[in-house]
Scaffold this motif. Structure first.
Motif: not given
Length: 346
Positions: A214-239
């Motif tokens: 899975v690739c999370l796309f967006g511009g610099p203004n979307d970084k906070a949103v995509t970071t929150n999504i990453m933080n909700m994933l399990s460690d295995n899924n983050k890989n």
């Protein structure tokens, strides 16, 4: 024929405008088409084979700055343009072709544009879709309705740089041998177009469990949103999830989105990019409507909540609840995904 296009200011609108350039080239194969556009749109225009030259608009979005517009218009006189098409509806967008002394200047009636356009079309609302309004400008006024329809319009198709695509995959250590799905969770318009981050995280977890990257796309203004999504994933899924928001140029994002077999996207510029590079699209609509700016592709599923207050087209929810987004559950979106991908495989 030398043609100047005054292009729109938003990425999605610029992608959709390619259908006009295709129509113009179809009607005038020898035409030379230049586009005046903001700097951030230049990479997109560079992937359109119909375009001869991109001229960078020196005035910021929303700024009048008549002196700069006068100087630019005067400098363009040497190109001897025969025809200008003005896609934005503002009066300021009509000034440069006037200053450039382009004899035929076509556009829809907008704010106080009488006298600025020589070929003023009176009512853009006779066409439902924005892309129809763009393409209709290539036709005589008395033939527009009979010659232009969504079904007859060529969809945008951006060129993809395979070499750059390979470089980008290596740079972010994304495997070209495993399926890739894109999530475009941002929207410049505002919160009423952004499906909840927790829902995107649910989708990402499910897709990764099925063997996808899975690739999370967006511009610099979307970084906070995509970071929150990453933080909700399990460690295995983050890989298996790659947070690319703010890490790529727009043109790199175009090439990487083209690697995705499916893209889940809010109603945003990247949704239109995904359509133009051939990805399957799950298009998520909140306050806006696909009845105006749908992704221009045959491989699309539109999903939205069935509630009475949408579409309101507001940047912020007037009723505060954001149910147009909250009521659209990941399970519903995944059903659309399964239906779309099973059809595309067949």
């Amino acid at each position: 024929m030398n043609i100047l296009i005054i292009g729109p200011s938003w990425i999605g609108d610029m992608v959709m405008s390619q259908s006009l350039y295709k129509r113009l080239k179809g009607r005038h194969p020898e035409a030379c088409i230049d586009v005046l556009a903001p700097a951030w749109c230049k990479p997109i225009l560079g992937r359109m084979p119909e375009i001869n030259r991109v001229i960078e608009m020196p005035v910021g979005h929303g700024q009048f700055n008549i002196c700069t517009r006068w100087a630019l218009g005067r400098s363009l006189r040497s190109y001897h343009y025969d025809h200008a098409y003005v896609l934005p509806n503002s009066v300021k967008s009509a000034l440069i072709p006037l200053f450039a002394k382009i004899p035929k200047r076509t556009g829809w009636k907008g704010e106080f544009r009488f006298g600025f356009l020589s070929d003023l079309r009176p009512d853009r609302n006779i066409f439902q879709f924005m892309v129809e309004r763009y393409v209709a400008l290539a036709h005589d006024e008395n033939k527009m309705l009979s010659e232009v329809s969504l079904e007859s319009i060529a969809n945008p198709a951006l060129n993809v740089d395979k070499e750059n695509q390979s470089v980008c995959l290596q740079r972010f250590q994304i495997s070209p041998n495993l399926p890739i799905i894109g999530l475009c969770s941002g929207a410049e318009f505002g919160p009423t177009k952004r499906w909840p981050e927790r829902y995107y995280a649910d989708i990402a977890s499910k897709l990764i469990s099925e063997g996808n990257q899975v690739c999370l796309f967006g511009g610099p203004n979307d970084k906070a949103v995509t970071t929150n999504i990453m933080n909700m994933l399990s460690d295995n899924n983050k890989n298996m999830c790659f947070n690319l928001a703010g890490e790529t140029s727009l043109i790199d994002a175009v090439d990487l989105i083209a690697t995705c077999h499916t893209v889940f996207s809010n109603d945003s510029g990247l949704m239109h990019v995904a359509a133009a590079v051939g990805a399957n699209i799950i298009a998520i609509y909140g306050s806006s409507s696909s009845k105006y700016t749908p992704p221009l592709s045959d491989n699309v599923k539109i999903v939205n909540a069935d509630i009475s207050c949408r579409p309101c087209f507001k940047r912020k929810c007037p009723l505060v609840h954001l149910n147009c987004l909250n009521a659209l559950l990941p399970s519903q979106v995944l059903i659309a995904y399964k239906a779309l991908t099973s059809t595309s495989r067949n």
